[in-house]
Design a protein around this motif. Structure first.
Motif, PDB file in Angstrom:
ATOM      1  N   LEU A   1       7.877  -7.049  -0.502  1.00  0.00           N
ATOM      2  CA  LEU A   1       8.021  -8.506  -0.550  1.00  0.00           C
ATOM      3  C   LEU A   1       8.089  -9.042  -1.979  1.00  0.00           C
ATOM      4  O   LEU A   1       8.066 -10.248  -2.194  1.00  0.00           O
ATOM      5  CB  LEU A   1       6.860  -9.177   0.190  1.00  0.00           C
ATOM      6  CG  LEU A   1       6.717  -8.868   1.676  1.00  0.00           C
ATOM      7  CD1 LEU A   1       5.481  -9.544   2.257  1.00  0.00           C
ATOM      8  CD2 LEU A   1       7.966  -9.297   2.451  1.00  0.00           C
ATOM      9  N   ALA A   2       8.182  -8.146  -2.956  1.00  0.00           N
ATOM     10  CA  ALA A   2       8.132  -8.569  -4.357  1.00  0.00           C
ATOM     11  C   ALA A   2       9.262  -9.515  -4.727  1.00  0.00           C
ATOM     12  O   ALA A   2       9.131 -10.310  -5.664  1.00  0.00           O
ATOM     13  CB  ALA A   2       8.164  -7.348  -5.270  1.00  0.00           C
TER      14      ALA A   2
ATOM     15  N   ASP B   1      -2.205  -9.906  -7.299  1.00  0.00           N
ATOM     16  CA  ASP B   1      -1.126  -9.233  -6.583  1.00  0.00           C
ATOM     17  C   ASP B   1      -1.596  -8.818  -5.192  1.00  0.00           C
ATOM     18  O   ASP B   1      -2.587  -8.088  -5.050  1.00  0.00           O
ATOM     19  CB  ASP B   1      -0.697  -7.998  -7.374  1.00  0.00           C
ATOM     20  CG  ASP B   1       0.482  -7.261  -6.761  1.00  0.00           C
ATOM     21  OD1 ASP B   1       1.094  -7.792  -5.814  1.00  0.00           O
ATOM     22  OD2 ASP B   1       0.790  -6.152  -7.249  1.00  0.00           O
ATOM     23  N   SER B   2      -0.861  -9.258  -4.149  1.00  0.00           N
ATOM     24  CA  SER B   2      -1.184  -8.835  -2.785  1.00  0.00           C
ATOM     25  C   SER B   2      -0.600  -7.466  -2.462  1.00  0.00           C
ATOM     26  O   SER B   2      -0.912  -6.887  -1.416  1.00  0.00           O
ATOM     27  CB  SER B   2      -0.645  -9.840  -1.778  1.00  0.00           C
ATOM     28  OG  SER B   2       0.770  -9.749  -1.700  1.00  0.00           O
ATOM     29  N   GLN B   3       0.291  -6.971  -3.337  1.00  0.00           N
ATOM     30  CA  GLN B   3       0.968  -5.685  -3.136  1.00  0.00           C
ATOM     31  C   GLN B   3       1.758  -5.658  -1.824  1.00  0.00           C
ATOM     32  O   GLN B   3       2.022  -4.600  -1.258  1.00  0.00           O
ATOM     33  CB  GLN B   3      -0.038  -4.536  -3.184  1.00  0.00           C
ATOM     34  CG  GLN B   3      -0.799  -4.454  -4.490  1.00  0.00           C
ATOM     35  CD  GLN B   3      -1.933  -3.445  -4.488  1.00  0.00           C
ATOM     36  OE1 GLN B   3      -2.061  -2.642  -3.549  1.00  0.00           O
ATOM     37  NE2 GLN B   3      -2.759  -3.460  -5.516  1.00  0.00           N
ATOM     38  N   SER B   4       2.143  -6.827  -1.333  1.00  0.00           N
ATOM     39  CA  SER B   4       2.881  -6.952  -0.060  1.00  0.00           C
ATOM     40  C   SER B   4       2.099  -6.389   1.116  1.00  0.00           C
ATOM     41  O   SER B   4       2.673  -5.949   2.112  1.00  0.00           O
ATOM     42  CB  SER B   4       4.252  -6.250  -0.155  1.00  0.00           C
ATOM     43  OG  SER B   4       5.033  -6.789  -1.184  1.00  0.00           O
ATOM     44  N   ASN B   5       0.783  -6.430   1.021  1.00  0.00           N
ATOM     45  CA  ASN B   5      -0.086  -5.840   2.033  1.00  0.00           C
ATOM     46  C   ASN B   5      -1.121  -6.873   2.457  1.00  0.00           C
ATOM     47  O   ASN B   5      -1.802  -7.460   1.609  1.00  0.00           O
ATOM     48  CB  ASN B   5      -0.766  -4.593   1.461  1.00  0.00           C
ATOM     49  CG  ASN B   5      -1.701  -3.922   2.441  1.00  0.00           C
ATOM     50  OD1 ASN B   5      -2.834  -4.371   2.617  1.00  0.00           O
ATOM     51  ND2 ASN B   5      -1.246  -2.851   3.068  1.00  0.00           N
ATOM     52  N   SER B   6      -1.263  -7.092   3.775  1.00  0.00           N
ATOM     53  CA  SER B   6      -2.161  -8.145   4.245  1.00  0.00           C
ATOM     54  C   SER B   6      -3.618  -7.846   3.923  1.00  0.00           C
ATOM     55  O   SER B   6      -4.393  -8.760   3.618  1.00  0.00           O
ATOM     56  CB  SER B   6      -1.982  -8.350   5.754  1.00  0.00           C
ATOM     57  OG  SER B   6      -2.219  -7.151   6.462  1.00  0.00           O
ATOM     58  N   ASN B   7      -4.019  -6.580   3.978  1.00  0.00           N
ATOM     59  CA  ASN B   7      -5.412  -6.241   3.629  1.00  0.00           C
ATOM     60  C   ASN B   7      -5.685  -6.518   2.162  1.00  0.00           C
ATOM     61  O   ASN B   7      -6.745  -7.035   1.800  1.00  0.00           O
ATOM     62  CB  ASN B   7      -5.695  -4.782   3.964  1.00  0.00           C
ATOM     63  CG  ASN B   7      -5.728  -4.517   5.449  1.00  0.00           C
ATOM     64  OD1 ASN B   7      -6.073  -5.396   6.238  1.00  0.00           O
ATOM     65  ND2 ASN B   7      -5.349  -3.316   5.853  1.00  0.00           N
TER      66      ASN B   7
ATOM     67  N   THR C   1      21.301 -11.223  14.200  1.00  0.00           N
ATOM     68  CA  THR C   1      20.265 -12.034  13.560  1.00  0.00           C
ATOM     69  C   THR C   1      18.990 -11.219  13.435  1.00  0.00           C
ATOM     70  O   THR C   1      18.838 -10.154  14.026  1.00  0.00           O
ATOM     71  CB  THR C   1      20.013 -13.324  14.358  1.00  0.00           C
ATOM     72  OG1 THR C   1      19.260 -14.233  13.548  1.00  0.00           O
ATOM     73  CG2 THR C   1      19.251 -13.058  15.649  1.00  0.00           C
ATOM     74  N   GLY C   2      18.061 -11.720  12.651  1.00  0.00           N
ATOM     75  CA  GLY C   2      16.783 -11.039  12.462  1.00  0.00           C
ATOM     76  C   GLY C   2      15.971 -11.711  11.387  1.00  0.00           C
ATOM     77  O   GLY C   2      16.400 -12.695  10.764  1.00  0.00           O
ATOM     78  N   VAL C   3      14.792 -11.167  11.164  1.00  0.00           N
ATOM     79  CA  VAL C   3      13.904 -11.644  10.097  1.00  0.00           C
ATOM     80  C   VAL C   3      13.247 -10.400   9.513  1.00  0.00           C
ATOM     81  O   VAL C   3      12.159 -10.014   9.913  1.00  0.00           O
ATOM     82  CB  VAL C   3      12.885 -12.684  10.623  1.00  0.00           C
ATOM     83  CG1 VAL C   3      12.118 -12.173  11.831  1.00  0.00           C
ATOM     84  CG2 VAL C   3      11.942 -13.125   9.518  1.00  0.00           C
ATOM     85  N   ILE C   4      13.946  -9.754   8.573  1.00  0.00           N
ATOM     86  CA  ILE C   4      13.522  -8.423   8.131  1.00  0.00           C
ATOM     87  C   ILE C   4      13.543  -8.324   6.600  1.00  0.00           C
ATOM     88  O   ILE C   4      14.319  -9.014   5.932  1.00  0.00           O
ATOM     89  CB  ILE C   4      14.395  -7.319   8.741  1.00  0.00           C
ATOM     90  CG1 ILE C   4      15.844  -7.424   8.307  1.00  0.00           C
ATOM     91  CG2 ILE C   4      14.312  -7.373  10.270  1.00  0.00           C
ATOM     92  CD1 ILE C   4      16.731  -6.315   8.865  1.00  0.00           C
ATOM     93  N   PRO C   5      12.707  -7.456   6.034  1.00  0.00           N
ATOM     94  CA  PRO C   5      12.682  -7.279   4.581  1.00  0.00           C
ATOM     95  C   PRO C   5      14.012  -6.740   4.070  1.00  0.00           C
ATOM     96  O   PRO C   5      14.734  -6.030   4.789  1.00  0.00           O
ATOM     97  CB  PRO C   5      11.551  -6.260   4.370  1.00  0.00           C
ATOM     98  CG  PRO C   5      10.727  -6.330   5.609  1.00  0.00           C
ATOM     99  CD  PRO C   5      11.673  -6.659   6.709  1.00  0.00           C
ATOM    100  N   PRO C   6      14.353  -7.040   2.826  1.00  0.00           N
ATOM    101  CA  PRO C   6      15.627  -6.585   2.275  1.00  0.00           C
ATOM    102  C   PRO C   6      15.878  -5.081   2.389  1.00  0.00           C
ATOM    103  O   PRO C   6      17.005  -4.691   2.727  1.00  0.00           O
ATOM    104  CB  PRO C   6      15.546  -7.046   0.807  1.00  0.00           C
ATOM    105  CG  PRO C   6      14.687  -8.257   0.848  1.00  0.00           C
ATOM    106  CD  PRO C   6      13.648  -7.962   1.897  1.00  0.00           C
TER     107      PRO C   6
END
Length: 431
Positions: free
Chosen positions: A55-56, A92-98, A251-256
């Motif tokens: 997600l950067a 930095d969340s590091q793209s990680n929810s934890n 269609t979608g909602v996905i990371p690059p």
């Protein structure tokens, strides 16, 4: 708004209390008594953002935004008649929810910030907001559709939250924008869905509150093979189903990275849909450039652009001027998160200036009463659609190749007609 609030707790997450309990050890640690109040010598803003990981790309504007805001606030802010220096602590969340939850906890318990801000999908905003809610710390978030943020955290429309506020558009807006795009040109109205097994994918694909019922109502046929596990480098089963059922819209909602794999494999298998409208992956110039010639004609929702008719309360810059300043600073094209990252600090500065005293409660109350024109539009939490949430406008755009390269033009504005059109949707052209 009834469609998007009825039985929403059961659909998205269960009760708010059970959602917080699921945080396990993090929640237990946060149940410790809040640290003793520090001497009020400064105003501290904690900022959680995905600086690294998939997600950067959402954090690309952060260096510019932080540099600009720190310069503006170098002389401090006057709160309740007293001037305070301002500190911004960037995690930095590091793209990680934890990790996002840990970062928020560190800001709250160790750094004792006055307010926490966050953006960039539910993987960031939800765990950050939950930590603030548990610890009684004011929180402001954006850049997550409001349903996955509010209901994904167990929010109840008749109750809301005590410490956390959020502004962005909702699923009803993006469904309206996407179908508005797709109805502009003739197709077979068969839609292939790429929805991952995450907060966004599950919300968008929800059979009651997501895309499926609206698409059925509007006469679209949905090809939905279920949620895929992200990250993924193999979309052969999805491509097979889309080709078999002649899905001329994707269609979608996905990371690059996931979409890059899908789109490359689509080219290898000679799959040529007329319209491809994918959130997240198609929102960013950096990602679009990586798709090469196959980027031309891709479409996406547009939450912010230089064409938006709004200005910053902090700098006075128009959306176009802010975008130009970013490009001069970074050498990079404007990117949608820029406006929303900037707007977080617009609201925070306004909140500090209006707070009755330097206390969590006063800052919380100032957020609640916000009525501010920002570079992303008017922020006012009182109308809803649910407690603690403000909606911002949404339009649709298409990447079109011009002499200077690819440009994202506004081609659909049925949900926000105050934002002018710059063209019409055209079918993807394949070389």
């Amino acid at each position: 708004m009834k469609t998007f609030t009825s039985n929403a707790n059961a659909i998205f997450s269960g009760s708010r209390r059970s959602t917080l309990k699921k945080l396990g050890g993090l929640a237990a640690a946060s149940m410790l008594p809040f640290p003793a109040a520090r001497a009020a010598t400064s105003l501290k803003i904690g900022y959680v953002s995905p600086q690294t990981g998939p997600l950067a790309v959402f954090a690309e504007p952060d260096p510019f935004t932080l540099d600009q805001v720190r310069k503006i606030l170098a002389s401090g802010i006057t709160l309740a008649g007293k001037k305070y220096p301002v500190e911004i602590l960037y995690k930095d969340s590091q793209s990680n929810s934890n990790r996002a939850a840990d970062a928020a906890s560190e800001l709250i318990l160790n750094d004792q910030v006055d307010i926490v801000i966050a953006a960039s999908t539910p993987a960031t905003t939800n765990p950050v907001a939950d930590q603030c809610e548990l610890n009684g710390v004011p929180c402001l978030t954006t850049d997550t559709p409001w349903q996955p943020h509010f209901f994904g955290r167990g929010g109840a429309p008749d109750q809301g939250f005590d410490w956390t506020w959020h502004y962005f558009w909702g699923l009803e807006d993006i469904i309206g924008v996407f179908t508005g795009l797709w109805e502009q040109i003739p197709t077979g109205k068969t839609v292939g869905a790429l929805w991952p097994n995450d907060s966004d994918g599950n919300a968008w694909g929800d059979p009651k509150m997501g895309f499926p019922p609206v698409l059925a109502q509007k006469g679209f046929t949905l090809v939905d093979r279920g949620r895929y596990q992200t990250p993924s480098d193999n979309f052969s089963s999805y491509l097979g189903a889309f080709k078999e059922q002649n899905a001329d819209i994707v269609t979608g909602v996905i990371p690059p990275p996931d979409f890059a794999n899908f789109w490359a494999q689509a080219g290898q298998q000679n799959y040529r849909p007329s319209i491809v409208t994918v959130a997240k992956a198609c929102e960013f110039p950096a990602a679009i450039e990586s798709f090469g010639s196959r980027a031309d004609g891709l479409s996406v929702e547009v939450w912010w652009s230089p064409a938006h008719p709004f200005s910053s309360s902090l700098t006075g810059q128009s959306a176009a001027e802010l975008a130009q300043a970013f490009t001069q600073y970074s050498g990079r094209p404007w990117t949608m998160p820029l406006g929303f990252k900037h707007s977080l600090f617009e609201v925070v500065v306004d909140v500090f200036k209006r707070a009755a005293e330097h206390s969590p409660e006063a800052i919380r109350d100032a957020i609640r009463s916000t009525k501010l024109d920002t570079v992303v539009g008017h922020i006012d939490f009182s109308p809803g659609p649910v407690p603690n949430v403000c909606k911002t406008p949404l339009v649709g755009g298409q990447w079109k190749r011009r002499e200077q390269g690819l440009d994202l033009l506004i081609v659909e504005n049925s949900q926000a007609q105050q934002i002018a059109l710059q063209g019409n949707l055209a079918p993807i052209r394949y070389s």
